[in-house]
Design an enzyme around this catalytic site. Structure first.
Site, PDB file in Angstrom:
ATOM      1  N   ASP A  45       0.837  -1.202   0.000  1.00 47.71           N
ATOM      2  CA  ASP A  45       0.000   0.000   0.000  1.00 47.71           C
ATOM      3  C   ASP A  45       0.875   1.257   0.000  1.00 47.71           C
ATOM      4  O   ASP A  45       0.355   2.379  -0.055  1.00 47.71           O
ATOM      5  CB  ASP A  45      -1.013  -0.008   1.158  1.00 47.71           C
ATOM      6  CG  ASP A  45      -0.375  -0.061   2.531  1.00 47.71           C
ATOM      7  OD1 ASP A  45       0.867  -0.171   2.621  1.00 47.71           O
ATOM      8  OD2 ASP A  45      -1.123   0.015   3.524  1.00 47.71           O
ATOM      9  N   SER A  46       2.203   1.059  -0.019  1.00 45.12           N
ATOM     10  CA  SER A  46       3.123   2.178  -0.275  1.00 45.12           C
ATOM     11  C   SER A  46       2.809   2.816  -1.623  1.00 45.12           C
ATOM     12  O   SER A  46       3.241   3.941  -1.896  1.00 45.12           O
ATOM     13  CB  SER A  46       4.575   1.695  -0.245  1.00 45.12           C
ATOM     14  OG  SER A  46       4.749   0.574  -1.090  1.00 45.12           O
ATOM     15  N   ASP A  84      -0.935  -6.176   0.075  1.00 41.16           N
ATOM     16  CA  ASP A  84      -1.264  -5.528   1.355  1.00 41.16           C
ATOM     17  C   ASP A  84      -2.765  -5.378   1.503  1.00 41.16           C
ATOM     18  O   ASP A  84      -3.461  -5.015   0.548  1.00 41.16           O
ATOM     19  CB  ASP A  84      -0.659  -4.116   1.391  1.00 41.16           C
ATOM     20  CG  ASP A  84       0.660  -4.054   2.143  1.00 41.16           C
ATOM     21  OD1 ASP A  84       0.936  -4.956   2.960  1.00 41.16           O
ATOM     22  OD2 ASP A  84       1.410  -3.095   1.898  1.00 41.16           O
ATOM     23  N   LYS A 113      -0.976  -9.369   3.389  1.00 37.12           N
ATOM     24  CA  LYS A 113      -0.163  -8.828   4.480  1.00 37.12           C
ATOM     25  C   LYS A 113      -0.998  -7.846   5.299  1.00 37.12           C
ATOM     26  O   LYS A 113      -1.756  -7.062   4.732  1.00 37.12           O
ATOM     27  CB  LYS A 113       1.089  -8.133   3.942  1.00 37.12           C
ATOM     28  CG  LYS A 113       1.978  -7.529   5.035  1.00 37.12           C
ATOM     29  CD  LYS A 113       3.389  -7.232   4.550  1.00 37.12           C
ATOM     30  CE  LYS A 113       3.551  -5.948   3.802  1.00 37.12           C
ATOM     31  NZ  LYS A 113       3.155  -4.745   4.556  1.00 37.12           N
ATOM     32  N   GLU A 115      -0.864  -5.297   9.057  1.00 40.32           N
ATOM     33  CA  GLU A 115      -0.027  -4.671  10.082  1.00 40.32           C
ATOM     34  C   GLU A 115      -0.641  -4.886  11.461  1.00 40.32           C
ATOM     35  O   GLU A 115      -1.861  -4.806  11.616  1.00 40.32           O
ATOM     36  CB  GLU A 115       0.087  -3.161   9.805  1.00 40.32           C
ATOM     37  CG  GLU A 115       0.783  -2.860   8.485  1.00 40.32           C
ATOM     38  CD  GLU A 115       0.874  -1.365   8.173  1.00 40.32           C
ATOM     39  OE1 GLU A 115       0.596  -0.539   9.063  1.00 40.32           O
ATOM     40  OE2 GLU A 115       1.244  -1.048   7.031  1.00 40.32           O
ATOM     41  N   GLU A 182       9.784  -3.778  10.019  1.00 36.13           N
ATOM     42  CA  GLU A 182      10.154  -2.489   9.418  1.00 36.13           C
ATOM     43  C   GLU A 182      10.725  -1.544  10.482  1.00 36.13           C
ATOM     44  O   GLU A 182      10.100  -1.319  11.533  1.00 36.13           O
ATOM     45  CB  GLU A 182       8.915  -1.863   8.751  1.00 36.13           C
ATOM     46  CG  GLU A 182       9.201  -0.499   8.135  1.00 36.13           C
ATOM     47  CD  GLU A 182       8.136   0.000   7.176  1.00 36.13           C
ATOM     48  OE1 GLU A 182       7.171  -0.743   6.891  1.00 36.13           O
ATOM     49  OE2 GLU A 182       8.278   1.145   6.699  1.00 36.13           O
TER      50      GLU A 182
END
Ligand code: KIV
Length: 264
Positions: A45-46, A84, A113, A115, A182
């Protein structure tokens, strides 16, 4: 080029063979990255920051993630493909199942993925129980940037380092099959990589993880403010394929990150 699946990645960890992962957001880059030997393509999602120009990943929608994942999946021939789950698309286990279903069925992702640590354990259990491979993400969690007060190194004191260790083990026990760390001190990332059986992929987390991931636009020197832990691999290479191959080589030989790129 050999097809990479989750068993290949687990085997690489067992054999001490480093895993090379890059973000990828469209079909055009896939052949160069696969030919360079990139094992894992991450539709991160960057993309909200490097493609869409936002100042964080928060505005990225599930529709956009599905679109970009499908673009990459159409061109993919051998790399493992992770997508993501965007901000607020997995706030409850039921919602996470719907999100993962779209990313896998419409997008063609092999793994999703998410978080978060302890609070995500029921979601990871639920996804894994339904046959969805999960990559967890600890350390700096960009979707929580406003809660964290900025993009900062995480796990720098003994309390937060201990919580990260516990979260990593609990996520693995809940069914996560991979972990991204990260912006974590190198020593802590090394310790967590040694504790876990699943592959641990670092970004700004030192050399001693089981693999490295970078944002493709950083690797190609396109980012105006290059993060300290990243590197422009295009310099001296002259082609995108050359830059990707240089990244893969540096990961495989354990020469990236260099001492100046390690966070403390
Ligand atoms: O969105 C992304 O690109 C990521 C990487 C930084 C690991 O999550």
């Amino acid at each position: 080029m050999k097809n990479i699946n989750i068993s290949t990645l687990a085997r690489m960890k067992r054999d001490g063979e480093k895993i090379a992962m890059l973000t990828c957001y469209d079909a055009g880059f896939v052949p160069a990255l696969e030919q360079a030997g990139v094992d894992v393509l991450l539709v991160g999602d960057s993309l909200g920051m490097v493609v869409q120009g936002h100042s964080s990943t928060l505005p990225v929608t599930l529709d956009q993630m599905v679109y970009h994942t499908a673009c990459v999946a159409r061109a993919r021939t051998c790399a493992f493909l992770i997508a993501d789950m965007p901000f607020m698309s997995y706030a409850e286990p039921r919602q996470a199942l719907d999100t993962a279903a779209r990313l896998m069925k419409e997008g063609g992702a092999h793994m999703v993925k998410l978080e978060g640590g302890e609070s995500q354990l029921p979601t990871v259990k639920s996804l894994s129980g339904q046959g969805v491979p999960v990559c967890a993400h600890l350390g700096l969690q960009p979707q929580s940037v406003h809660k964290l007060g900025g993009y900062r190194v995480q796990g720098t004191d003994s309390g937060s380092a201990g919580a990260m260790r516990r979260d990593a083990l609990a996520l693995q026990a809940a069914g996560a099959q991979m972990l991204v760390l990260e912006c974590v001190p190198a020593e802590l990332a090394q310790e967590i990589s040694g504790l876990l059986e699943i592959p641990v992929i670092g970004i700004g987390a030192g050399r001693d993880c089981d693999g490295q991931v970078l944002v493709l636009y950083d690797v190609l020197g396109l980012t105006p403010r290059m993060p300290r832990f990243a590197k422009d691999f295009l310099q001296g290479q002259g082609s995108i394929a050359g830059a990707a191959a240089a990244f893969v080589e540096a990961v495989r030989t354990g020469t990236f990150p260099e001492p100046g790129q390690v966070l403390r």
